[in-house]
Design an enzyme around this catalytic site. Structure first.
Site, mmCIF file in Angstrom:
data_model
loop_
_atom_site.group_PDB
_atom_site.id
_atom_site.type_symbol
_atom_site.label_atom_id
_atom_site.label_comp_id
_atom_site.label_asym_id
_atom_site.label_seq_id
_atom_site.Cartn_x
_atom_site.Cartn_y
_atom_site.Cartn_z
ATOM 1 N N CYS A 415 1.127 -1.385 0.057
ATOM 2 C CA CYS A 415 0.329 -0.107 -0.371
ATOM 3 C C CYS A 415 0.812 1.373 0.028
ATOM 4 O O CYS A 415 0.284 2.550 -0.933
ATOM 5 C CB CYS A 415 -1.129 0.035 1.430
ATOM 6 S SG CYS A 415 -1.446 -0.985 1.413
HETATM 7 N N1 LIG Z 1 -3.546 -0.640 -0.616
HETATM 8 C C1 LIG Z 1 -4.366 -0.330 0.467
HETATM 9 O O1 LIG Z 1 -4.773 -1.190 0.978
HETATM 10 N N2 LIG Z 1 -3.851 0.576 1.486
HETATM 11 C C2 LIG Z 1 -4.491 0.921 2.804
HETATM 12 C C3 LIG Z 1 -5.059 2.330 2.362
HETATM 13 C C4 LIG Z 1 -5.351 2.662 3.977
HETATM 14 C C5 LIG Z 1 -6.107 4.018 4.380
HETATM 15 N N3 LIG Z 1 -6.098 4.329 5.636
HETATM 16 C C6 LIG Z 1 -7.864 3.439 3.351
HETATM 17 O O2 LIG Z 1 -8.241 3.823 4.732
HETATM 18 O O3 LIG Z 1 -8.096 4.266 2.917
#
Ligand SMILES: NC(=O)NCCC[C@H](N)C(=O)O
Length: 425
Positions: A415
């Site tokens: 991510c």
């Molecule tokens: N690819 C992913 O799973 N990204 C994580 C994103 C975390 C962020 N706090 C969200 O909720 O969008």
């Protein structure tokens, strides 16, 4: 990497017309985009955590130290690390582009065109360009604007809400706002309001940054699309097959639109595999429960498969009508992977070793969210020791990074990275 006079990029044996090139999840990573978490995390307060998609408030000095360690690991392996704020500042050096960017960010932030808009525009433009970028990322507090500048009733009323511009604390998850597919990219319409402005940075960088502007890079889906899609759901299985999660963030309609665009314009992608995952906070994107770590090896959180191992999977392929796709239904993920990757066997490595408690605990802290930097070599969080041990038992080289604060944003190494260039496999 060197750039020849006819703007053909050459990376090892791979020749490229464009400065973006991703044909797999696992090819040797050459260039990646990161964002070092900054002041935007200091603007998190308990009242707005849920809306801003955080479960807790990370301690900034430690989160930065952990992130620097992550970047250091990548650099030590010879990977070029680009930073979002630096690219954005270089893009906004041009005054016309800078003004246009500020106009757009303000109107997307809901600033009133007759009041706060002008105050905020003057305020932002009064800073050097790097600071403009950092202010936009961190958010602008009402207390930052001098009282005498406030002329409208709603500006004079103290108001309970502290921000004129909301912070963007999720920016360090560079995976989601945009994702490279082949030599183009999707610049995503993000599902959650809290993240929707994030992809504006990449739109400007691709269009105006000197490294990218001259290439006229194909955008398969833009941020003006109606249906949401996020990069954490976009997995490049091979040069002719991608998998996309049908998740709480990515809609079936966006996936079909993307398939049509790729089949019409991209040339190499033959199929898009839509994989449905449960719509829950813990499993927000496909890459939180499933990542590719080697030619035939994948991490998986067992909870995404039904009791009999079944799931809802659809394979989208070209149809005779270029505006339509053919759709075949499937229900077994290993069987689909064998079929599309032409492999005799698939090795699934269960998060937390498949133990009911360890897998749920480690998935929550992104135990299945690995970043492959070469076939069989991954970066993971150190806290997921059961999953890391499993990966090693399956022959994977695991490079651990510290994760006590980074993990509070609910995203792991995949991510936190947007691959820009990988060698072909
Ligand atoms: N690819 C992913 O799973 N990204 C994580 C994103 C975390 C962020 N706090 C969200 O909720 O969008």
């Amino acid at each position: 990497m060197r750039q020849s006079s006819n703007t053909t990029l050459e990376i090892s044996k791979t020749k490229m017309k464009y400065p973006l090139h991703i044909t797999s999840e696992i090819g040797k990573l050459k260039t990646v985009l990161l964002h070092r978490p900054g002041k935007e995390l200091e603007n998190l307060i308990p009242e707005y955590l849920e809306r801003l998609l955080f479960d807790d408030i990370p301690y900034l000095p430690t989160v930065q130290k952990e992130h620097d360690y992550f970047a250091g690991i990548l650099k030590n392996r010879g990977i070029e690390v680009l930073y979002l704020d630096k690219l954005a500042a270089e893009t906004l050096e041009d005054e016309k582009v800078r003004r246009q960017f500020i106009d757009q960010i303000l109107s997307e932030s809901g600033a009133n065109p007759n009041g706060t808009y002008n105050i905020l525009k003057d305020y932002l433009l009064s800073f050097p360009v790097e600071e403009i970028v950092h202010k936009v990322m961190a958010g602008v507090l009402k207390t930052e604007i001098a009282e005498e500048k406030k002329t409208h009733l709603y500006e004079l009323m103290a108001g309970h809400y502290p921000f004129y511009l909301d912070p963007m604390p999720n920016l360090y998850f560079t995976r989601d706002p945009a994702a490279v597919i082949g030599e183009g990219l999707t610049i995503n319409r993000m599902r959650e309001e809290a993240r929707r402005r994030e992809s504006l940075f990449m739109q400007y960088i691709i269009k105006y940054h000197p490294r990218f502007a001259k290439f006229d890079i194909p955008v398969w889906l833009g941020r003006g699309e109606r249906f949401p899609i996020e990069g954490g759901d976009e997995l490049i299985l091979s040069k002719d097959t991608i998998a996309i999660g049908v998740s709480s963030r990515t809609s079936a309609k966006a996936i079909e639109n993307l398939a049509v665009q790729l089949f019409q314009r991209q040339g190499e992608i033959q199929r898009v595999v839509a994989v449905e995952i449960p719509k829950s906070r813990a499993f927000m994107h496909l890459d939180t429960v499933f990542t590719m770590v080697d030619f035939d090896k994948f991490t998986i959180h067992p909870a995404i498969q039904g009791p009999d191992g079944n799931m809802r999977i659809y394979i989208l392929e070209k149809s005779e009508d270029p505006d339509q796709v053919n759709i075949r239904e499937r229900n077994n993920l290993p069987a689909v992977l064998k079929e599309v990757l032409h492999l005799p066997e698939i090795d699934f490595i269960p998060c937390g070793g498949g133990d009911i408690i360890a897998s749920a605990r480690e998935q929550w802290n992104d135990g299945s969210n690995t970043l492959s930097i070469a076939p069989g070599v991954v970066v993971t969080y150190d806290r997921n020791y059961v999953s890391n041990e499993m990966l090693r038992n399956h022959g994977i080289e695991v490079i651990e990074i510290p994760s006590s604060e980074l993990s509070r944003g609910r995203g792991g190494p995949r991510c936190m990275s947007m691959p820009i260039l990988r060698e072909d496999i």
